[in-house]
Design a protein around this motif. Structure first.
Motif, short mmCIF file in Angstrom:
data_model
loop_
_atom_site.label_atom_id
_atom_site.label_comp_id
_atom_site.label_asym_id
_atom_site.label_seq_id
_atom_site.Cartn_x
_atom_site.Cartn_y
_atom_site.Cartn_z
N SER A 133 65.41 36.13 5.10
CA SER A 133 65.23 36.73 3.78
C SER A 133 64.45 35.77 2.90
N CYS A 134 63.75 36.33 1.97
CA CYS A 134 63.00 35.51 1.01
C CYS A 134 63.11 36.20 -0.35
N ALA A 135 63.77 35.53 -1.26
CA ALA A 135 63.95 36.06 -2.61
C ALA A 135 62.89 35.46 -3.52
N ALA A 136 62.28 36.32 -4.32
CA ALA A 136 61.19 35.89 -5.19
C ALA A 136 61.55 36.09 -6.65
N SER A 137 60.98 35.25 -7.49
CA SER A 137 61.12 35.44 -8.93
C SER A 137 59.95 36.27 -9.43
N GLY A 138 60.02 36.66 -10.69
CA GLY A 138 58.90 37.39 -11.27
C GLY A 138 59.17 38.86 -11.43
N SER A 139 58.55 39.43 -12.46
CA SER A 139 58.79 40.83 -12.78
C SER A 139 57.80 41.78 -12.12
N ALA A 140 56.81 41.21 -11.43
CA ALA A 140 55.78 42.05 -10.80
C ALA A 140 55.91 42.06 -9.29
N PHE A 141 57.14 41.90 -8.80
CA PHE A 141 57.35 41.76 -7.35
C PHE A 141 56.73 42.92 -6.58
N SER A 142 56.83 44.11 -7.12
CA SER A 142 56.33 45.27 -6.37
C SER A 142 54.82 45.20 -6.12
N ALA A 143 54.12 44.38 -6.89
CA ALA A 143 52.67 44.23 -6.72
C ALA A 143 52.30 43.09 -5.78
N TYR A 144 53.28 42.30 -5.35
CA TYR A 144 52.98 41.16 -4.51
C TYR A 144 52.59 41.61 -3.10
N VAL A 145 51.64 40.90 -2.52
CA VAL A 145 51.44 40.97 -1.08
C VAL A 145 52.32 39.87 -0.49
N LEU A 146 53.15 40.23 0.46
CA LEU A 146 54.16 39.31 0.96
C LEU A 146 53.91 39.00 2.44
N ASP A 147 53.97 37.75 2.76
CA ASP A 147 53.67 37.28 4.11
C ASP A 147 54.81 36.42 4.65
N TRP A 148 54.91 36.44 5.95
CA TRP A 148 55.70 35.44 6.68
C TRP A 148 54.74 34.67 7.59
N TYR A 149 54.77 33.36 7.46
CA TYR A 149 53.99 32.47 8.31
C TYR A 149 54.96 31.64 9.15
#
Length: 115
Positions: free
Chosen positions: A21-37
């Motif tokens: 799991s990876c929890a992120a801060s910020g109010s624009a999370f839905s707009a993030y491109v999210l990656d796993w490396y």
């Protein structure tokens, strides 16, 4: 500034499963491109999976059919479900979030698959 914190127990036998799991801060999370490396010892960091803001996904050939990336926008969290794990999946796994041409990184978490 976006902060990312990975979690997930990192020791499993070959053939087993693990969810990161990876929890992120910020109010624009839905707009993030999210990656796993991941980065194995002595090797370069490589992209394992990506999920875009519209939910479309990409997987590296080495994990396709075994790993699944998903996001839960209401919890600001991205997941990596890893199944049928192999010793060669052993690496430090890091999540990354890209927004407005900037990429932010988590601290990474060790995943070890024993044979």
């Amino acid at each position: 500034q976006v902060q990312l914190v990975e979690s997930g127990v990192g020791l499993v036998q070959a053939g087993g499963s693990l969810r990161l799991s990876c929890a992120a801060s910020g109010s624009a999370f839905s707009a993030y491109v999210l990656d796993w490396y991941r980065q194995a010892p002595g090797k370069q960091r490589v992209l394992v999976a990506r999920i875009a803001s519209d939910g479309s996904t990409y997987y590296a050939a080495s994990v396709k059919g075994r790993f699944n990336i998903s996001r839960e926008n209401g919890k600001n969290t991205v997941y990596l479900q890893m199944n049928s794990l192999k010793p060669e999946d052993t690496a430090v796994y890091s999540c990354a979030a890209t927004v407005a041409v900037r990429t932010y990184w988590g601290q990474g978490t060790q995943v070890t698959v024993s044979s």
